[in-house]
Design an enzyme around this catalytic site. Structure first.
Site, PDB file in Angstrom:
ATOM      1  N   ARG A 164       6.444  12.106  -6.640  1.00 25.26           N
ATOM      2  CA  ARG A 164       7.908  12.059  -6.674  1.00 25.26           C
ATOM      3  C   ARG A 164       8.417  10.794  -7.351  1.00 25.26           C
ATOM      4  NH1 ARG A 164       6.587  14.448  -2.028  1.00 25.26           N
ATOM      5  NH2 ARG A 164       6.484  12.450  -0.971  1.00 25.26           N
TER       6      ARG A 164
ATOM      7  N   GLU B  87       1.312   7.022   6.103  1.00 29.59           N
ATOM      8  CA  GLU B  87       1.891   7.454   7.379  1.00 29.59           C
ATOM      9  C   GLU B  87       1.127   8.682   7.879  1.00 29.59           C
ATOM     10  OE1 GLU B  87       5.955   8.611   6.966  1.00 29.59           O
ATOM     11  OE2 GLU B  87       6.312   8.704   9.118  1.00 29.59           O
TER      12      GLU B  87
HETATM   13  P1  AMP Z   1       3.774   4.789   2.777  1.00 26.78           P
HETATM   14  O1  AMP Z   1       2.529   4.421   2.020  1.00 26.78           O
HETATM   15  O2  AMP Z   1       3.475   5.082   4.227  1.00 26.78           O
HETATM   16  O3  AMP Z   1       4.873   3.795   2.589  1.00 26.78           O
HETATM   17  O4  AMP Z   1       4.241   6.167   2.194  1.00 26.78           O
HETATM   18  C1  AMP Z   1       4.995   6.219   1.043  1.00 26.78           C
HETATM   19  C2  AMP Z   1       4.667   7.411   0.196  1.00 26.78           C
HETATM   20  O5  AMP Z   1       4.472   8.602   0.955  1.00 26.78           O
HETATM   21  C3  AMP Z   1       5.781   7.645  -0.736  1.00 26.78           C
HETATM   22  O6  AMP Z   1       5.223   7.789  -2.021  1.00 26.78           O
HETATM   23  C4  AMP Z   1       6.466   8.892  -0.240  1.00 26.78           C
HETATM   24  O7  AMP Z   1       6.578   9.783  -1.304  1.00 26.78           O
HETATM   25  C5  AMP Z   1       5.571   9.471   0.841  1.00 26.78           C
HETATM   26  N1  AMP Z   1       6.185   9.540   2.187  1.00 26.78           N
HETATM   27  C6  AMP Z   1       5.754   8.874   3.297  1.00 26.78           C
HETATM   28  N2  AMP Z   1       6.491   9.168   4.365  1.00 26.78           N
HETATM   29  C7  AMP Z   1       7.419  10.034   3.951  1.00 26.78           C
HETATM   30  C8  AMP Z   1       8.499  10.711   4.592  1.00 26.78           C
HETATM   31  N3  AMP Z   1       8.761  10.576   5.909  1.00 26.78           N
HETATM   32  N4  AMP Z   1       9.264  11.532   3.843  1.00 26.78           N
HETATM   33  C9  AMP Z   1       9.014  11.681   2.519  1.00 26.78           C
HETATM   34  N5  AMP Z   1       8.016  11.089   1.863  1.00 26.78           N
HETATM   35  C10 AMP Z   1       7.218  10.274   2.553  1.00 26.78           C
END
Ligand code: AMP
Length: 172
Positions: A59, A96
């Site tokens: 995205r 996450e």
């Molecule tokens: P993080 O590494 O945990 O900060 O996750 C970020 C990446 O995962 C981003 O590239 C987002 O596209 C995706 N992502 C993580 N959590 C979500 C969420 N709750 N909603 C949408 N996309 C998420």
């Protein structure tokens, strides 16, 4: 931005129970919202000498490329392992909802080049931190991280080792 924010769709328990997924496809589908969003992601960096904007698969690509165009900069894809065709460097990270890795081409940026990273969501910050490490690993200067949505309660910004963050919508 209020109109843009109103289009974000919460999807409970996707892709796994307990995660509320922030679906930005209704924002991308709306011409006025998309323009407002891309303008806001690019605005703080107009006079910052950014030569390339790095986008995180998948995205992040949809937002980073038009931001690069707004700034008169080039685009760097940061991709999942095995997707880039030439020599790559890799960083592993935790998500996450799982674990993953990112790669860039070894010649994606010149030493000292001023790079902006763009993504849709910062959650735990693992992805963003890996992106920063990758670019610093090729001696690029990471000027900022511009992101549509920050999930503040996951404290991802603290993982960015001092890279300034421009987050347009913040959820506590
Ligand atoms: P993080 O590494 O945990 O900060 O996750 C970020 C990446 O995962 C981003 O590239 C987002 O596209 C995706 N992502 C993580 N959590 C979500 C969420 N709750 N909603 C949408 N996309 C998420």
């Amino acid at each position: 931005m209020d109109y843009v924010t109103s289009l974000i769709r919460d999807i409970p328990d996707f892709p796994k129970p307990g995660v509320t997924f922030k679906d930005i496809t209704p924002v991308l589908a709306d011409s006025q919202a998309l323009k407002t969003l891309v303008d806001a992601l690019a605005e703080p960096y107009k006079d910052q000498g950014i030569s390339k904007v790095a986008g995180i698969e998948a995205r992040g690509f949809t937002l980073a490329t038009p931001v690069a165009d707004r700034l008169g900069a080039g685009f760097i894809p940061m991709r999942k392992p095995g997707k880039l065709p030439w020599k790559t460097v890799r960083e592993d990270y935790s998500l996450e909802y799982g674990a993953d890795a990112l790669e860039i081409h070894t010649d994606a940026a010149e030493p000292g080049e001023r790079i902006l990273i763009v993504d849709d969501v910062i959650a735990t910050g693992g992805t963003a931190a890996a992106a920063v490490r990758l670019l610093r690993g090729v001696n690029a200067d990471v000027v900022g991280f511009s992101v549509f949505i920050e999930l503040v309660f996951l404290d991802g910004v603290s993982k960015l080792n001092g890279v300034p963050v421009n987050a347009l919508v913040r959820y506590d």
